[in-house]
Design a protein around this motif. Structure first.
Motif, PDB file in Angstrom:
ATOM      1  N   SER A 194       0.813  -1.217   0.000  1.00 32.09           N
ATOM      2  CA  SER A 194       0.000   0.000   0.000  1.00 32.09           C
ATOM      3  C   SER A 194       0.850   1.272   0.000  1.00 32.09           C
ATOM      4  CB  SER A 194      -0.892   0.010   1.240  1.00 32.09           C
ATOM      5  OG  SER A 194      -0.090   0.094   2.400  1.00 32.09           O
ATOM      6  N   GLY A 195       2.120   1.141   0.300  1.00 24.86           N
ATOM      7  CA  GLY A 195       2.966   2.328   0.372  1.00 24.86           C
ATOM      8  C   GLY A 195       2.938   3.007   1.739  1.00 24.86           C
ATOM      9  N   ASP A 196       2.248   2.389   2.705  1.00 25.06           N
ATOM     10  CA  ASP A 196       2.181   2.990   4.038  1.00 25.06           C
ATOM     11  C   ASP A 196       3.515   2.952   4.775  1.00 25.06           C
ATOM     12  OD1 ASP A 196      -0.386   3.757   3.835  1.00 25.06           O
ATOM     13  OD2 ASP A 196      -1.243   2.050   4.908  1.00 25.06           O
ATOM     14  N   ASP A 224       6.025   4.366   3.877  1.00 26.91           N
ATOM     15  CA  ASP A 224       6.613   5.699   3.729  1.00 26.91           C
ATOM     16  C   ASP A 224       6.844   6.405   5.065  1.00 26.91           C
ATOM     17  OD1 ASP A 224       6.398   5.179   1.100  1.00 26.91           O
ATOM     18  OD2 ASP A 224       4.985   6.780   0.618  1.00 26.91           O
ATOM     19  N   PHE A 225       5.768   6.468   5.844  1.00 27.61           N
ATOM     20  CA  PHE A 225       5.856   7.269   7.068  1.00 27.61           C
ATOM     21  C   PHE A 225       6.813   6.668   8.087  1.00 27.61           C
ATOM     22  CE2 PHE A 225       1.768   8.961   5.519  1.00 27.61           C
ATOM     23  CZ  PHE A 225       2.170  10.285   5.436  1.00 27.61           C
ATOM     24  N   LEU A 259       9.548   5.151   7.307  1.00 29.22           N
ATOM     25  CA  LEU A 259      10.906   5.431   6.847  1.00 29.22           C
ATOM     26  C   LEU A 259      11.305   6.883   7.087  1.00 29.22           C
ATOM     27  CD1 LEU A 259      11.016   3.464   3.473  1.00 29.22           C
ATOM     28  CD2 LEU A 259      11.754   2.734   5.727  1.00 29.22           C
ATOM     29  N   LEU A 260      10.307   7.743   7.287  1.00 30.36           N
ATOM     30  CA  LEU A 260      10.605   9.170   7.461  1.00 30.36           C
ATOM     31  C   LEU A 260      10.989   9.516   8.896  1.00 30.36           C
ATOM     32  CD1 LEU A 260       7.669  10.753   5.423  1.00 30.36           C
ATOM     33  CD2 LEU A 260      10.060  10.578   4.748  1.00 30.36           C
ATOM     34  N   LYS A 261      10.702   8.615   9.816  1.00 32.94           N
ATOM     35  CA  LYS A 261      10.942   8.940  11.230  1.00 32.94           C
ATOM     36  C   LYS A 261      12.429   8.874  11.567  1.00 32.94           C
ATOM     37  CE  LYS A 261       6.546   9.082  12.503  1.00 32.94           C
ATOM     38  NZ  LYS A 261       6.097   9.594  11.203  1.00 32.94           N
ATOM     39  N   PRO A 262      12.883   9.813  12.404  1.00 30.70           N
ATOM     40  CA  PRO A 262      14.309   9.828  12.751  1.00 30.70           C
ATOM     41  C   PRO A 262      14.654   8.737  13.763  1.00 30.70           C
ATOM     42  CG  PRO A 262      13.169  11.561  13.917  1.00 30.70           C
ATOM     43  CD  PRO A 262      12.143  10.881  13.054  1.00 30.70           C
ATOM     44  N   ILE A 263      14.561   7.506  13.329  1.00 31.82           N
ATOM     45  CA  ILE A 263      14.776   6.397  14.242  1.00 31.82           C
ATOM     46  C   ILE A 263      15.136   5.178  13.402  1.00 31.82           C
ATOM     47  CG2 ILE A 263      12.366   5.615  14.223  1.00 31.82           C
ATOM     48  CD1 ILE A 263      12.665   5.285  17.259  1.00 31.82           C
ATOM     49  N   GLU A 278      15.127   2.172  11.242  1.00 38.05           N
ATOM     50  CA  GLU A 278      13.986   1.632  10.481  1.00 38.05           C
ATOM     51  C   GLU A 278      13.622   0.233  10.953  1.00 38.05           C
ATOM     52  OE1 GLU A 278      16.684   2.914   9.121  1.00 38.05           O
ATOM     53  OE2 GLU A 278      16.183   4.349   7.542  1.00 38.05           O
ATOM     54  N   LEU A 327      11.685   0.364  14.259  1.00 37.63           N
ATOM     55  CA  LEU A 327      10.317   0.874  14.150  1.00 37.63           C
ATOM     56  C   LEU A 327       9.418  -0.109  13.398  1.00 37.63           C
ATOM     57  CD1 LEU A 327       8.685   3.278  15.024  1.00 37.63           C
ATOM     58  CD2 LEU A 327       9.103   4.343  12.826  1.00 37.63           C
ATOM     59  N   SER A 365       7.728   2.258  -2.955  1.00 42.55           N
ATOM     60  CA  SER A 365       6.759   3.231  -2.453  1.00 42.55           C
ATOM     61  C   SER A 365       5.577   3.395  -3.407  1.00 42.55           C
ATOM     62  CB  SER A 365       7.426   4.579  -2.226  1.00 42.55           C
ATOM     63  OG  SER A 365       6.467   5.517  -1.811  1.00 42.55           O
ATOM     64  N   LEU A 402      12.694   8.420   0.444  1.00 35.23           N
ATOM     65  CA  LEU A 402      11.961   7.162   0.481  1.00 35.23           C
ATOM     66  C   LEU A 402      12.423   6.210  -0.603  1.00 35.23           C
ATOM     67  CD1 LEU A 402       8.343   8.466   1.083  1.00 35.23           C
ATOM     68  CD2 LEU A 402       9.802   7.246   2.685  1.00 35.23           C
ATOM     69  N   ASP A 457      19.426  10.542  10.574  1.00 35.55           N
ATOM     70  CA  ASP A 457      18.446  10.945  11.595  1.00 35.55           C
ATOM     71  C   ASP A 457      18.348  12.463  11.714  1.00 35.55           C
ATOM     72  OD1 ASP A 457      17.679   8.426  12.119  1.00 35.55           O
ATOM     73  OD2 ASP A 457      18.674   8.250  14.062  1.00 35.55           O
ATOM     74  N   ARG A 501      16.166  13.692   9.012  1.00 34.50           N
ATOM     75  CA  ARG A 501      14.746  13.357   9.193  1.00 34.50           C
ATOM     76  C   ARG A 501      14.096  14.147  10.322  1.00 34.50           C
ATOM     77  NH1 ARG A 501      14.678   6.843   8.589  1.00 34.50           N
ATOM     78  NH2 ARG A 501      16.267   6.961  10.182  1.00 34.50           N
ATOM     79  N   LYS A 561      -2.373   9.501   2.054  1.00 36.57           N
ATOM     80  CA  LYS A 561      -1.920   8.472   2.985  1.00 36.57           C
ATOM     81  C   LYS A 561      -1.978   9.056   4.377  1.00 36.57           C
ATOM     82  CE  LYS A 561       1.215   6.113  -0.118  1.00 36.57           C
ATOM     83  NZ  LYS A 561       2.616   5.890  -0.451  1.00 36.57           N
ATOM     84  N   TYR A 578      10.617  11.801  18.049  1.00 34.12           N
ATOM     85  CA  TYR A 578      11.433  12.949  17.638  1.00 34.12           C
ATOM     86  C   TYR A 578      12.209  13.560  18.806  1.00 34.12           C
ATOM     87  CZ  TYR A 578       9.452  13.078  12.946  1.00 34.12           C
ATOM     88  OH  TYR A 578       9.113  12.771  11.658  1.00 34.12           O
TER      89      TYR A 578
END
Lengths: 271, 330
Positions: A98-100, A102-103, A105-109, A111, A114, A268, B74, B94, B97, B107, B127
């Motif tokens: 579904s591409g979900d 994405d979010f 992968l964007l977090k500063p943590i 992968e 998470l 994605s 991404l 990090d 991001r 989404k 964060y």
């Protein structure tokens, strides 16, 4: 230096567990059904082993309390895998499709952290408790003499087993990126956990021996429960201990590399 | 000043599996697969300075989202390079991001079964936002978007517009310096659209955040952006001011006339291209150089009830841009 991020991740894991508990509580029926299924499943296993042990003193060199301990260890370890990782890994394929993803992968943590630890599956916590209970009962049955060193060694190898099993699951999970639809993941995982469920001595017969070797040395899934259980209630070759550490480290590192490689191929899905 | 976002020759190609027709085709596909190379983004280059608010336009499938996804880290490009806030985005540092955010209208990142406030709280922990800063930012944003009362409600029970506002809050909580928005107002009614525009505009004024936005609603673009980057078929076709876009591609003025006679004269097409006709009214597309001459001629010849000259709406201009940038079909 290393402690600060470790503390951060531990705290995050706690928060994630808390939020998923809140979520789980809003689906109470689902929770009860799942727990009942697991209780019945354990009951069937125990009834079966009771029947077998009524006819014999030992299966593959494990007597009844020892075997019971093995089953308890398997239940606790598998329960922990299911609680911490299974649902997340299973979600991963859908998130790729579904591409979900994405979010996440964007977090500063990290992968991997998470993605694989995002949700805490509270419905399988009773499995862990049942496993621990079974281990305690079997230790009482065999009049186990308290031995701190053994207990500590068991804990260390239990964690190794957990990491080893997690690494296998991570490899299977990573395949979703290429397969996109990965319903086979659950079935593959079922095969893996079935392999871990029995003492590796059952592979000592002639035709099964190559299988036993394959799953001990090449894909060491047989070590996952066997090593911690043996350490606690039987004895263990020193070299097996070394091999367990090595296998755990190699599996963890390779599976992580494989996972990161898989993320590079993530496409994605379009929004 | 160093650009905050820069892309140079950014290219992304996908290999797409071509499914054959029917069962026999599917079986043949098991043995030998046919792939087609699709160039989603084809050598795009641009720079964006800190604090700019830029619209990124193009028809469906032009490569806008793919570009945004590369700039967010991404997906990996096949060729070219990009830097955002001084980082290579797909290395996903990090620190990078922590300083940027992506909002996607189609989404959602909030936990579906939990109140938005729980998702915000989790955000704070991921964060590492200090508590007092978190409270202040959250307070400001919920007030700005007028959703103070909704944060305790499960996200699945919110309307689309309310949910989008929550998504926006989630994206802004860590005070990003670069904000990428992919169709943030898609599917929203006009009221919600305006609310989101207002929030983005005020937020931009207050904090000077750099924003790159894709939208199919020209209202968003007009309300927010001075600069427009247009791509089509993965290639850049225009990069410049919004006004320049009308000049270069609009070129025409729109003359709206309502005739007192109650009907449009038959020979009206002599004066310009008819864009729209409705009862006694007509809209003509006219070369700006000939405006005076044409208005004079019409007023002299016919009784006119009302007349006005305007720039064509951005929608028409952009349609023209897309049409003119289509590669010639052979």
């Amino acid at each position: 230096m290393i402690l600060a991020p470790l503390k951060r991740y531990a705290r995050l894991l706690g928060s994630l567990a808390r939020y998923t508990l809140a979520r789980e509580m809003s689906f109470r029926g689902n929770f009860l059904v799942k727990v009942s299924v697991e209780v019945i499943w354990l009951g069937i296993m125990l009834a079966f082993y009771r029947t077998v042990f009524a006819k014999t003193n030992a299966i593959a060199g494990w007597n009844e309390p020892e075997y019971l301990f093995f089953v308890g260890c398997y239940f606790a370890l598998n329960g922990l895998i299911e609680t911490l990782f299974l649902e997340n890994c299973n979600d991963f394929a859908e998130m790729v499709r579904s591409g979900d993803l994405d979010f996440l992968l964007l977090k500063p943590i990290d992968e991997q952290f998470l993605i694989t630890c995002r949700k805490f599956d509270w419905a399988t916590v009773p499995n862990v408790l049942m496993g621990v209970g079974l281990m305690i009962i079997s230790l009482i049955q065999m009049h186990w003499q308290f031995d701190l060193m053994r207990l500590l060694a068991f804990c260390v190898f239990f964690v190794c087993g957990l990491i080893l099993a997690y690494s296998f699951m991570l490899v299977l999970t990573s395949l979703s990126v290429w397969l996109v639809r990965n319903q086979n993941l659950m079935e593959m995982w079922w095969l893996f956990s079935s392999l871990a469920r029995y003492p590796k001595e059952i592979f000592n017969q002639s035709w099964a021996e190559p299988l036993g070797r394959l799953f001990t040395y090449v894909i060491p899934i047989l070590l996952v429960v066997n090593v911690p259980a043996r350490v606690m209630v039987k004895s263990l070759d020193p070299w097996m201990i070394g091999f367990m550490f090595l296998a755990t480290a190699v599996a963890f590192i390779l599976s992580r590399m494989f996972f990161m490689r898989a993320l590079r191929s993530y496409r994605s899905a379009s929004s | 000043m160093e650009p905050i976002i820069s892309a140079a020759g950014l290219t992304k190609t996908y290999r797409v599996f071509q499914k054959r027709k029917g069962v026999a085709g599917a079986l043949r596909g098991l043995v030998k697969r046919e792939y087609k190379e699709v160039r989603a983004v084809d050598g795009i280059s641009f720079n964006i300075e800190p604090g700019e608010l830029v619209a990124f336009l193009g028809p469906n499938g032009a490569g806008k989202t793919t570009t945004l996804k590369m700039l967010s880290g991404l997906i990996y490009p096949n060729a070219g390079s990009a830097r955002v806030l001084g980082y290579v985005p797909w290395e996903r540092d990090d620190a990078f991001r922590r300083r940027f955010a992506l909002v996607m209208g189609q989404k959602n990142q909030l936990w579906w079964d939990l109140p938005a406030s729980d998702s915000f709280e989790l955000h704070r922990e991921i964060y590492g936002i200090p508590s007092d800063q978190f409270k202040r930012t959250l307070g400001d944003l919920t007030e700005l978007l007028n959703v103070e009362k909704l944060t305790r409600q499960a996200v699945r029970e919110l309307s689309l517009g309310e949910r989008m506002k929550m998504e926006l809050i989630a994206a802004l909580l860590h005070q990003p310096q670069v904000l990428l928005l992919d169709e943030p107002t898609i599917g929203l009614d006009v009221v919600a659209q305006v609310a989101i525009q207002k929030c983005l505009r005020e937020y931009h004024q207050q904090r000077g955040v750099t924003m790159l936005l894709t939208s199919h609603y020209m209202r968003d673009v007009e309300a927010l952006c001075n600069r427009v980057i247009v791509i089509n078929h993965g290639k850049l076709v225009y990069d410049g001011g919004l006004a320049g876009l009308s000049e270069r591609f609009g070129r025409m003025k729109l003359v709206k006339i309502e005739f007192a006679s109650g009907s449009v004269p038959d020979d009206i097409e002599r004066f310009g291209e008819v864009a729209h006709r409705d009862g006694p009214g007509v809209e003509l597309r006219v070369d700006p150089a000939r405006i005076g001459e044409i208005l004079g001629a019409i007023l002299e010849r016919y009784p006119v009830a009302d007349i006005s000259v305007t720039d064509p709406p951005l929608e028409q201009v952009i349609t023209r841009v897309f049409q003119e940038s289509e590669p010639a079909k052979s």
